[in-house]
Structure formats: structure tokens, C-alpha cells
Design a protein around this motif. Structure first.
Motif, PDB file in Angstrom:
ATOM      1  N   LEU B 114       0.712  -0.970   0.041  1.00 55.21           N
ATOM      2  CA  LEU B 114      -0.405   0.068  -0.015  1.00 55.21           C
ATOM      3  C   LEU B 114       0.716   1.272  -0.111  1.00 55.21           C
ATOM      4  O   LEU B 114       1.618   1.825   0.532  1.00 55.21           O
ATOM      5  CB  LEU B 114      -0.740   0.090   1.195  1.00 55.21           C
ATOM      6  N   SER B 118      -2.234   5.055   2.693  1.00 48.27           N
ATOM      7  CA  SER B 118      -3.382   4.216   2.075  1.00 48.27           C
ATOM      8  C   SER B 118      -3.521   3.238   2.830  1.00 48.27           C
ATOM      9  O   SER B 118      -3.410   1.908   3.179  1.00 48.27           O
ATOM     10  CB  SER B 118      -2.867   3.910   0.556  1.00 48.27           C
ATOM     11  N   ARG B 119      -5.115   2.623   2.373  1.00 47.99           N
ATOM     12  CA  ARG B 119      -5.747   0.993   2.671  1.00 47.99           C
ATOM     13  C   ARG B 119      -6.975   0.841   1.747  1.00 47.99           C
ATOM     14  O   ARG B 119      -7.786  -0.119   1.950  1.00 47.99           O
ATOM     15  CB  ARG B 119      -6.941   1.675   3.760  1.00 47.99           C
ATOM     16  N   LEU B 121      -6.601  -1.246  -0.950  1.00 46.05           N
ATOM     17  CA  LEU B 121      -5.621  -2.830  -1.767  1.00 46.05           C
ATOM     18  C   LEU B 121      -6.708  -2.228  -2.786  1.00 46.05           C
ATOM     19  O   LEU B 121      -6.227  -3.305  -3.757  1.00 46.05           O
ATOM     20  CB  LEU B 121      -6.343  -3.578  -0.676  1.00 46.05           C
ATOM     21  N   ARG B 125      -3.990  -3.022  -6.208  1.00 41.25           N
ATOM     22  CA  ARG B 125      -4.086  -4.452  -6.724  1.00 41.25           C
ATOM     23  C   ARG B 125      -4.445  -3.846  -8.509  1.00 41.25           C
ATOM     24  O   ARG B 125      -4.094  -4.504  -9.487  1.00 41.25           O
ATOM     25  CB  ARG B 125      -5.414  -5.124  -6.394  1.00 41.25           C
ATOM     26  N   PRO B 153       0.921 -13.137   3.671  1.00 44.14           N
ATOM     27  CA  PRO B 153       0.310 -11.672   3.807  1.00 44.14           C
ATOM     28  C   PRO B 153       0.782 -11.015   4.851  1.00 44.14           C
ATOM     29  O   PRO B 153       0.224  -9.884   4.591  1.00 44.14           O
ATOM     30  CB  PRO B 153      -1.150 -13.101   3.948  1.00 44.14           C
ATOM     31  N   ALA B 156       1.782  -7.699   2.606  1.00 41.22           N
ATOM     32  CA  ALA B 156       0.701  -7.394   2.153  1.00 41.22           C
ATOM     33  C   ALA B 156       0.856  -5.722   2.366  1.00 41.22           C
ATOM     34  O   ALA B 156      -0.159  -4.740   1.510  1.00 41.22           O
ATOM     35  CB  ALA B 156      -1.016  -8.086   2.503  1.00 41.22           C
ATOM     36  N   ALA B 157       1.424  -5.024   3.370  1.00 43.86           N
ATOM     37  CA  ALA B 157       1.010  -3.851   3.964  1.00 43.86           C
ATOM     38  C   ALA B 157       1.810  -3.259   3.205  1.00 43.86           C
ATOM     39  O   ALA B 157       2.000  -2.278   2.250  1.00 43.86           O
ATOM     40  CB  ALA B 157       0.355  -3.402   5.038  1.00 43.86           C
ATOM     41  N   ASP B 158       3.566  -3.660   3.289  1.00 45.33           N
ATOM     42  CA  ASP B 158       4.125  -2.325   2.903  1.00 45.33           C
ATOM     43  C   ASP B 158       4.981  -3.303   1.578  1.00 45.33           C
ATOM     44  O   ASP B 158       6.476  -2.832   1.312  1.00 45.33           O
ATOM     45  CB  ASP B 158       5.026  -2.488   4.423  1.00 45.33           C
TER      46      ASP B 158
END
Lengths: 284, 284
Positions: B114, B118-119, B121, B125, B153, B156-158
Motif C-alpha cells: 500500500l 493508503s488503505r 487494497l 491491485r 500475507p 501485504a501492507a508494505d
């Protein structure tokens, strides 16, 4: 149940804070803090409840008018040795009894990881199903639902081989929905591209037994256990989650459960107040 | 390609070691070590290749008879600002050129996390898909395939909002299989209860472009980047993976890629030898 005169308390209907979020507080401090803040629900953990005393805790929360939204935790079903399995089942029966005494209908299950040295995910998952088959009737007789918590895949080896909502629903689906359901915890599930479908399915099946909030912050701490972020500090879109579970028909409590060394090092009542404020700011 | 007289070298057909596994070795040390051990393949990283020199590296590995099984890495497609997006695409074109020069047909993509703050997703993508659409023809003209790596997973954020094999295949499915495929890395995927179906699908679609091995060990280190275990030290069933990818029709190389502070602190040739021995012990 909320305190008269607490500004804006109405929007806290259904709100709950899990006691692990402020584990630095004793149970009386926690209960006093929650009632003063207008928080109507509390999630409890077995160990601090045992320390204070089971019946004393049940009386304390009942007298304060608090709803016990969940008890954490049962589970750890994956041991292979018969004596260990028997001990785990006994411990889960005790947890079910404690849930009933505390007046909550929801026992959260952390299903267990791989036994030491094992690489057999399939076997571990089957032993969970076998344990549920044995425990679900016992729980049902006491008015307690078993809530399978899919844990983040980073815990698959050492804590829980149930890693996604779809997987938890497949497992729960072997049992009636009023006996075995799932926990939707934002920390564990937020990354999953199949999550929207999973939440809709969980709601349609009547299996959302518990809804917990925590934020995802990086970098993760060593051991990755105690880095659950305060709401708003990380990557989770709580409004998305809130809309999704409500669109799926969920009307139950919303519980904030944080494990965070930084929050534990602070004064607990301040953390409670911050958690209420963050809940208002990030979910409403 | 293997050295004459290396005992048991025949069973190393298709075997490769990624240079990050022994990043303490210079490229000449690495190439000498691999050829002495009878390892026919090597996975390369852009930064150490640039340090040694692109054409010098290409000559070094070609003269040693090594197969370059992959180049890491392109990707990081999720930036929102136009200038950052343009820079990322330029950098990926450079990575594709480098892959072609090094004689590998596979560029591994770490798609990106992200953007800060930001949130979203879903948006992240979609930006990955847009970048692939722009880069795939450029890569195809140079004989390079883009291999989407689903990362665990916990990244996933970074690092990467593509977290499962099914998700990577859905994304790759927008493009021809000879242009865009996936990486199957045991470290990132081992926990997934849908993995068997995903591997079968990936093989049937002809999209297994790269197969990488690392073990899952706990506790995870702070930041969770450099704790990939030596084969056999953790929870991954490598024989299961090997059988699954071969049953899916995969006949390509098998690359060990470890990021591990403990291994990096040791003498590199010894780590190479240990890696060969572990590969033999745990996959065959």
C-alpha cells in the motif's frame, strides 16, 4: 447500560473492549473504566478471570451491567498424543463452563498450530474437526457457541492452522451454525482478496459469532504477537469491514482486541479513552 | 554443466541457488562455489549484478556454464503519483533488459504494498494490473516472462498486495501465459489450504514460471524479512511441494532462496554445501 450523561454514548451501542487491550488494568479498574466511558461490552480472557476468580468476575460484570461479548480462549486441538488430546478437550470443557458462568454465549477458539516437528497440515486440520465434533454438543447444552478464529497465516506453524475465513467456514460448515461459527478479526483477515465473499457467506450462513477490530501496523515486532495496532494507526479500512459485516446481516457486538506492548506500557484508563475515540473516528 | 566427478551431481539437474542465499559471496566466489558443488543454476539479484557489472556478470555465468534461472526483481507497481509510477515502469523496463542480457527468461515481480497512508487494497491491485499491461509486450519482445510472486500475507501492507497463488493466477490470467505467470515460493504459500488446487491450476495454465524453496521457521524476527529457514529446519513439507508442481506438469528449475541473517553471518561456501545437502535430504 451506559452511564447517564456520557456525551455521545448512544453510538457505542454494541461496542466492546477486550480486556487484553488494557491488560495493565485489574478487573475492577477495567469494569469501572468501561462503565465511566459508556462502553457497554467487555471481552474476557480466562487467565485474568481465573486470577480474580470466576464467580467474582461474573458478579462484577453483571452488577456493572456489562455484556460479556466473548471469552478467549479455547482451542489448541492439534496435539497428536492421546494424553495431550484428552487434556486439551478437558480444558476446553472447562472453558465452555466458564463462558456459561460469565454469561457469554461465545467461546473464541485458537485452533492450534503444527505439533513440534510435524509438517502435516492436513492431519492437524482434521484433528481440529474431530475436537469440534466432540465439544460442540457439550457447548450447546450450556448455551455456548464455538467460534473458530482464523488467525493470520503468519501464525500457521505455531498457533493456528486455520488461516482464512473461507477455511474457517468450511470447517464450521460440518456443524450447525448455532453451535459452531467464526470470528471475523480485522487483524487476521484484512489482506485477503476473497474476504468480501467470505463475509457475505459467513453472514448468510449465520456464522459470524464474533467481530473483532485491530489495526495492522508495520514493522512487525519479533515473534509477531504483540504488534496489533490501535485503530487508525495502520492499513485496515474499518469502515469497509463495518459495512461488510452489517450488509451480511450481522447485528452483534464489535469488540476491539489489541495486543500491543506500547499500549500496555501506558496508563490503562487513558488507553481505554483513546480506544473509544478511535472507534468513533474510524468506524462511524 | 555439472563438474565431472562430483559425486551424486546427477540428482542436481534443474537445481539452482539464488545468490541472496549467500549474499556474503562475491559473484566470482558464488560462481566458483556453484560449479564446484555441481549446482547447474543460479538466481540473480539486480543490485549485486549491477555492482559487479551487468555484462561482466553475463559473461561470468555463461563461461561457467550456469543457467540463470531467474532475475529478482521488478515490481513495486502500486505508487499513486504519476511521476513515481513512470519511474517504476522505467525501472521495470531496465530490469527486463537486464534479464535478457543475463540470459534468463524469468523476471520475478514483487508487486508492491500500500502507498504510505493508503488503505485502498483494491486500487493498489488494479494499478498492478495496469503496469503489467504496459510491461508485458515490452518483456515479450525481449523473450522475458513476468513472474508475479504472491508474497506471504504478512507483507501485504508494505511489500506486496498479492498474497495467494489463486490471486496471482487471477491477475496473471488477464494476460497470455507465455508473458505473465507466477512464482511458487514455498515460504510464502505453504500455509494455504487452497494450495493444491492452485498449483494444479497454475500448471494446467502453463503459468508456473519459477519454483523457489525456503523453510518456515519461528519465532519470526523483527520486521519479518530475514528469517527464511534453511530447508529442513521448519514447517514446510518440500516433498509435498515437489510432487505437486511435478504432477502439475512443471519441469523447470528448482531454486533455493533464503534470506537469513544467521546464514549470512557464516562462511558462504559452507552454506552453499549445506544447501545442496539439505536439498538432497528434503526434496528427494
Amino acid at each position: 447500560m451506559t452511564q447517564e450523561g456520557t456525551q455521545g454514548a448512544d453510538d457505542l451501542t454494541g461496542f466492546s473492549i477486550n480486556q487484553m487491550t488494557v491488560r495493565q488494568l485489574t478487573l475492577p479498574e477495567l469494569v469501572k473504566g468501561l462503565t465511566e466511558q459508556g462502553v457497554p461490552g467487555v471481552g474476557l480472557w480466562r487467565e485474568p478471570v481465573a486470577t480474580y476468580g470466576l464467580t467474582a468476575t461474573a458478579r462484577l460484570v453483571r452488577d456493572a451491567g456489562l455484556t460479556v461479548t466473548s471469552l478467549c480462549r479455547g482451542g489448541f486441538f492439534t496435539a497428536e498424543r492421546p494424553a495431550e488430546r484428552a487434556a486439551a478437550l478437558d480444558d476446553n470443557r472447562a472453558a465452555i463452563d466458564e463462558a456459561a458462568t460469565l454469561g457469554t454465549d461465545t467461546l473464541v477458539l485458537v485452533s492450534g498450530g503444527l505439533p513440534p516437528g510435524s509438517r502435516d497440515l492436513f492431519g492437524a486440520r482434521e484433528r481440529i474437526a474431530e475436537a469440534l465434533a466432540e465439544l460442540a454438543p457439550y457447548a450447546a447444552e450450556r448455551g455456548v457457541r464455538l467460534a473458530i478464529e482464523p488467525l493470520h497465516p503468519m501464525y500457521a506453524a505455531d498457533r493456528c492452522v486455520v488461516s482464512t475465513l473461507a477455511q474457517a467456514l468450511d470447517l464450521a460448515g460440518r456443524f450447525p451454525a448455532e453451535r459452531v461459527g467464526v470470528v471475523i478479526d480485522t487483524y487476521h483477515l484484512w489482506w485477503d482478496d476473497q474476504l468480501a465473499a467470505g463475509i457475505a457467506r459467513a453472514g448468510a450462513e449465520g456464522r459470524i459469532h464474533c467481530f473483532q477490530l485491530a489495526d495492522w501496523t508495520t514493522p512487525l515486532p519479533e515473534g509477531v504477537l504483540n504488534g496489533r495496532g490501535q485503530l487508525g494507526d495502520g492499513a485496515v479500512d474499518f469502515r469497509w469491514f463495518d459495512r461488510a459485516v452489517r450488509a451480511a446481516g450481522y447485528t452483534g457486538p464489535v469488540e476491539v482486541e489489541l495486543f500491543n506492548e506500547g499500549l500496555w506500557a501506558r496508563e490503562g484508563i487513558g488507553v481505554l479513552a483513546e480506544t473509544v475515540a478511535r472507534y468513533r473516528a474510524h468506524t462511524r
